[in-house]
Design an enzyme around this catalytic site. Structure first.
Site, short mmCIF file in Angstrom:
data_model
loop_
_atom_site.label_atom_id
_atom_site.label_comp_id
_atom_site.label_asym_id
_atom_site.label_seq_id
_atom_site.Cartn_x
_atom_site.Cartn_y
_atom_site.Cartn_z
N HIS A 3 0.83 -1.21 0.00
CA HIS A 3 0.00 0.00 0.00
C HIS A 3 0.86 1.25 0.00
O HIS A 3 0.94 1.97 0.99
CB HIS A 3 -0.96 -0.02 1.20
CG HIS A 3 -2.13 -0.90 0.97
ND1 HIS A 3 -2.54 -1.87 1.86
CD2 HIS A 3 -2.98 -1.00 -0.08
CE1 HIS A 3 -3.58 -2.50 1.37
NE2 HIS A 3 -3.86 -1.99 0.20
N HIS A 49 -0.21 -9.07 1.58
CA HIS A 49 -1.32 -9.28 2.52
C HIS A 49 -2.17 -10.51 2.18
O HIS A 49 -3.14 -10.79 2.88
CB HIS A 49 -2.18 -8.02 2.67
CG HIS A 49 -2.54 -7.39 1.38
ND1 HIS A 49 -2.08 -6.17 0.97
CD2 HIS A 49 -3.34 -7.82 0.40
CE1 HIS A 49 -2.58 -5.88 -0.21
NE2 HIS A 49 -3.34 -6.85 -0.58
N HIS A 80 -10.66 -4.81 4.48
CA HIS A 80 -9.23 -4.89 4.14
C HIS A 80 -8.92 -6.22 3.45
O HIS A 80 -9.39 -7.27 3.90
CB HIS A 80 -8.39 -4.74 5.41
CG HIS A 80 -6.94 -4.50 5.12
ND1 HIS A 80 -6.08 -5.52 4.79
CD2 HIS A 80 -6.21 -3.36 5.08
CE1 HIS A 80 -4.87 -5.01 4.57
NE2 HIS A 80 -4.92 -3.71 4.73
N GLU A 112 -6.35 -8.16 3.46
CA GLU A 112 -5.75 -9.19 4.34
C GLU A 112 -6.86 -9.91 5.12
O GLU A 112 -6.86 -11.14 5.25
CB GLU A 112 -4.76 -8.57 5.32
CG GLU A 112 -4.17 -9.60 6.27
CD GLU A 112 -3.46 -8.99 7.49
OE1 GLU A 112 -2.74 -8.00 7.32
OE2 GLU A 112 -3.66 -9.51 8.59
N THR A 123 -3.12 -8.72 11.28
CA THR A 123 -1.74 -8.66 11.79
C THR A 123 -1.29 -7.28 12.26
O THR A 123 -0.47 -7.16 13.16
CB THR A 123 -0.75 -9.13 10.71
OG1 THR A 123 -0.94 -8.34 9.54
CG2 THR A 123 -0.91 -10.60 10.39
N SER A 131 -3.06 2.41 3.84
CA SER A 131 -2.30 1.39 4.56
C SER A 131 -2.85 1.25 5.98
O SER A 131 -2.89 2.23 6.74
CB SER A 131 -0.83 1.79 4.60
OG SER A 131 -0.18 1.17 5.68
S1 SF4 Z 1 3.71 -5.35 8.74
FE1 SF4 Z 1 4.18 -7.38 9.60
S2 SF4 Z 1 2.55 -8.67 8.75
FE2 SF4 Z 1 2.61 -6.84 7.47
S3 SF4 Z 1 3.99 -7.32 5.79
FE3 SF4 Z 1 5.22 -6.34 7.39
S4 SF4 Z 1 6.08 -8.06 8.61
FE4 SF4 Z 1 4.34 -8.85 7.41
#
Ligand code: SF4
Length: 288
Positions: A40, A72, A122, A124, A161, A221
């Site tokens: 993003h 994601h 989202h 993800e 996450t 994001s």
């Molecule tokens: S923020 Fe964490 S979950 Fe998201 S891509 Fe980066 S390491 Fe992976």
């Protein structure tokens, strides 16, 4: 006036890994298509578009032979659809997101109804719900679950996450308090990303010490918006910017100290430009 950058900024390991795989795939195949933006961040998407990566919104818009899954992730039915069309599928799903997907799949296969703490719009979160076989719900409001008239007897909670750990704990606490007497089983799984947790803690600590916070990241994001909300919750004036060009010199007037943090999809070059612009504005007393 001090200008301080948070201890952790720039790409996280999941984004670095996804971009490295994308670069290798472009080098091997020339033109490829990514299912949604690979990360993003518009600057990154534009740079990869020049190299040969075209972003499409839906799987049925993929017209070439190579489909790249973004960091994601997507639901298994999307992967099956792409494979059934004979496409080469290159999956850059972050291992942390994969962990949440596996947890959702395992819970669902064990007959547990899955509750995902996250933004249901989202990508993800939609993907994780897909790994649960769509047997569950995604929400940021515990009442979506506690108000259910026919509550499933086995519940499993996990999180998008990039969510804030204190808010996830609050969500878990509300559901536990309301439904424990109505269910046979309540499982809680911590699927929060450690890198996001560390970055949020560092940003919060910095926001408490400065009078102005600049959060650099994509407006779409999830982790960037979460960072901005957390910094703002300390009472410190906070602005989310995508590039140095978004910074308004008037924000610096009367400030004692400025903190800068970033989302996980921000290249070092963009952060350097932001720091340079802030230093320049400081020299000129906040005038553009
Ligand atoms: S923020 Fe964490 S979950 Fe998201 S891509 Fe980066 S390491 Fe992976």
């Amino acid at each position: 006036m001090d200008i301080e950058k948070a201890s952790e900024t720039g790409f996280c390991f999941g984004v670095k890994r996804a971009l490295r795989i994308l670069e290798e795939t472009i080098a091997e195949h020339g033109t490829v298509e990514t299912l949604g933006p690979v990360v993003h961040n518009q600057q990154v998407v534009d740079r990869f578009a020049q190299l040969g990566a075209r972003a499409v919104e839906r799987a049925d818009q993929i017209a070439g032979g190579v489909a790249v899954i973004p960091s994601h992730g997507v639901s298994p039915d999307v992967l099956e659809d792409l494979a059934s069309r004979g496409l080469k599928v290159v999956d850059t799903t972050c291992p942390n997101v994969r962990r949440a997907q596996s947890a959702a799949r395992d819970l669902s296969q064990a007959g547990v109804w899955v509750v995902i703490y996250g933004d249901p719009r989202h990508p993800e979160v939609k993907g994780i719900l897909g790994w649960a076989g769509h047997k569950g719900v995604a929400t940021l409001d515990s009442r979506t679950v506690t108000d259910l008239p026919d509550l499933p007897s086995h519940l499993g909670l996990l999180s998008q996450t990039t969510r804030n750990s204190a808010q996830y704990a609050g969500f878990v606490g509300s559901i536990t308090g309301e439904v424990l007497s109505r269910v046979d089983e309540l499982r809680v799984i911590n699927t929060l990303c450690n890198i996001t947790k560390r970055r949020q803690a560092a940003a919060l600590e910095l926001a408490r010490r400065v009078s102005l916070m600049i959060v650099v990241g994509g407006r779409h994001s999830a982790n960037t918006r979460c960072l901005a909300d957390m910094c703002s919750s300390t009472g410190t004036e906070t602005h989310l910017v995508e590039t140095a060009g978004d910074i308004d010199g008037a924000w610096l007037e009367g400030q004692s100290a400025i903190g800068v943090t970033t989302g996980t999809s921000i290249p070092d070059g963009v952060i350097d430009e932001v720091m340079l612009k802030l230093e320049g504005l400081k020299e000129r007393g906040g005038r553009v």
